[in-house]
Structure formats: C-alpha cells, structure tokens
Write an enzyme that holds these catalytic residues in place. Structure first.
Site: not given
Ligand code: ADP
Ligand code: MG
Lengths: 205, 128
Positions: B9
């Site tokens: 990241h």
């Molecule tokens: N391994 C996974 N499988 C399914 N959904 C996931 C997974 N990891 C994260 N998520 C989804 O992604 C969302 C977070 O998105 P976002 O905040 O845009 O990304 P990040 O976590 O990388 O900051 C979580 O609330 C969840 O619903």
C-alpha cells in the site's frame, strides 16, 4: 432490464453513494481506515461520467464499463471486489438486449460468486458477501423476483453484520472489537441493491 | 531465476524493503508495485504493468495487507498470467527476505513461496 435500466441503476447508486459518502467513511473509520465512502464515490463519479459520455447496446456493455471504472478508480478492497462483481455480472448478461427475471437472477448470482471468489469470503465473516449471498437467496425464492422481499432481506443482512466479528478484511485485525459496528461494504452493497430494486420494481424487467 | 514482486500500500515501504533485500541478495530481480495514484493503496493496473514486464518468468509476489492480494489476483487474471504468478501469504519483511534468499539459490516459485511462508514464525532475537 434493458441497457437504459442498467444505466439508471448505476446512476441511482452513484447518487446514493454521493449523499452518504461521509456516513460510509464514518462506518469505515470505526472498523478500518475510513476510506470506503471516498473510494466508492470516486469510482462512481468516474463511472457516471463514462455512462453519460458513451452509448451502450446492452446491459452487459454497461456493466462492463462500470467494472472497468471500479477496478481502476475505487481502490481499497472494494475496488477489486465491486469490479470483479460487475465484470462477472456483465459476462452473465452476455449479448442480451433485454434481461428477464431469470437472467437478472443469474446476473446477481454471478456477482455474488465473484465477490466470494475474489475475497475468499464465506457467510458470517462480516463482509459485503453476507449481503450478496442474502440477495441471491431472496431473488431466487420466487419465479418472478419479489423486489419488496429482496429489499427486506438485503436490509436484514446488512444490519446483521453489526453483531458479527470480522474474519476478513482490515476489520479482522480488530478481532472481537469489530463487534457492534456495521460493515461499511455491506451497507454500500445494500444501496446498490436498493437502486436495482427501484429501477426494476416499477415495470416489468 | 524466480522474480520477486513486492506489492504494498505504501511506495516508501516497498522501496525501502526492496533496498534492504537487494543489499542482501543483488542477483535476484526484485520489483515494487506500490501505492495508488501517488497515495496509499494498491492498484491493479500498476501491478499488471510490473507483471507484464516479466511475461516469460516465474514470479513470486509478497504483499502487505489483504486488499493487496485481491488486486494482485485481479492483475494476474487481467494479464492472463495466473500460471506464472504465485502469491506468498507471508510476513512482508521476513517473508520477502526468505523469498529472495531462496530465489538466489535458483529455486522454483513453489519453493520460494514455501520459504517465505515459513519465515514469519522464526524468532529474530537469539535466546539469552
Ligand atoms: N476478503 C474479503 N471478502 C469480501 N469482502 C471484503 C473482504 N475484505 C474486505 N471486504 C469488504 O470491503 C469493505 C472495505 O472496503 P474499503 O474500505 O473500500 O477497502 P479497504 O478495507 O482496503 O480500505 C469491507 O467493509 C468489506 O465489506
Ligand atoms: Mg477502508
């Protein structure tokens, strides 16, 4: 569902995300890094721009363009997840100009499967897959999709993430401290499905 | 020789790690695919570009956080390189170090991955 319905679906989703980006970001602040609203809004602004600019023949074409926007502009985990969902949804639509309820069900299933495969997610892990899985089950319950029922089950699934402990994604690092907070990706996915219901429940798909 | 791609990241994190690794083992090709539009994040297009530069090679990817592997998977699919890309689920620093050392011995991608994944549980401070 024709190409115009598909465009309206995504434009409606864009408006919902834009007006709730702070809310989504606050939710993500509690269990993650506080970027979910920003990520989604950026991707949808871009997608809306593309949808306004170009013309499309089929729902599949529309969703393909949306998938590209999500993959390159959303970022975070939601970028590859939403992007893969839209890509597989588009593939499931194929070259059809109009989707019947049966095709819409297949499209939703393709999207849900894509989220599961990309995230290696299972039910009950407090991710957007919990909502996708509920959407598919609710849509498949009746021969003609009962959108009122789908909305209700979608809302229930999103709300149910609150009491779950996160097993995937950034929130998993919080362990039991993730309990008591809604999952941001589940809340945005609920909005996606509400937009679809709004577009399709009025007339015949 | 197996190539190593660091997906992070943070550009600083990946570049710093690359520097550290390259000093330990200058013979292995190491690249970083890090950051998203100059900020924190990972980007499938950036990762694809790095993968495609090694089109004919075996590549082992080390990543920092969960969404980095999702974007790596996606990038490998977009590039049609699923067969050549092996993702190691390892501690980023220790795993990358073990991977680079193993790659330096001419090992296959599977062995490099295994070495990386075993590395996280090793104690770094000798017992007193
Ligand atoms: N391994 C996974 N499988 C399914 N959904 C996931 C997974 N990891 C994260 N998520 C989804 O992604 C969302 C977070 O998105 P976002 O905040 O845009 O990304 P990040 O976590 O990388 O900051 C979580 O609330 C969840 O619903
Ligand atoms: Mg986040």
């Amino acid at each position: 569902m024709n190409q115009q319905d598909a465009v309206n679906w995504i434009l409606s989703f864009q408006k919902k995300i834009e007006s709730s980006k702070e809310y989504l970001t606050d939710l993500d602040q509690a269990v993650g890094d506080g970027d979910h609203g920003i990520n989604m809004n950026r991707g949808l602004q871009h997608a809306a721009g593309v949808l306004h600019e170009k013309t499309f023949e089929t729902p599949g074409d529309v969703l393909k363009a949306v998938s590209t926007a999500f993959i390159s502009k959303v970022g975070g985990a939601s970028g590859p997840l939403y992007g893969s969902a839209m890509l597989k949804a588009s593939g499931s639509c194929g070259g059809k100009e109009t989707l019947e309820d049966e095709d819409v069900k297949a499209m939703l299933r393709a999207a849900a499967d894509a989220v599961q495969a990309r995230g290696r997610a299972e039910r009950g892990e407090k991710t957007m897959y919990d909502v996708w899985e509920a959407v598919v089950r609710a849509a498949e319950e009746k021969e003609d999709i009962d959108w009122q029922h789908v909305r209700m089950k979608t809302a229930e699934a999103a709300d149910a993430t609150k009491e779950m402990q996160a097993k995937k994604g950034r929130a998993a690092y919080l362990g039991a401290r993730s309990i008591g907070h809604l999952d941001p990706g589940s809340v945005s996915t609920r909005m996606l499905i509400e937009s679809l219901a709004e577009v399709l429940e009025s007339g015949d798909s | 020789m197996t190539k190593i791609l660091l997906v992070s990241h943070s550009e600083k994190l990946a570049e710093g790690l690359k520097e550290l690794l390259q000093q330990m083992q200058p013979d292995v090709d190491i690249e970083a695919a890090a950051g998203d539009s100059g900020g924190i994040g990972t980007d499938p297009d950036t990762i694809s570009t790095k993968l495609q530069a090694w089109k004919e090679e075996e590549i082992v990817v080390l990543f920092d956080l969960g969404s980095a592997w999702m974007n790596t998977d996606l990038a490998a699919e977009m590039s049609g390189m699923e067969e050549q890309v092996t993702i190691a689920d390892a501690a980023f620093v220790e795993g990358a170090l073990a991977a680079v050392m193993e790659a330096g011995f001419g090992s296959s991608a599977a062995r490099v991955k295994a070495a990386a994944e075993a590395a996280g549980s090793q104690k770094k401070r000798p017992e007193a």
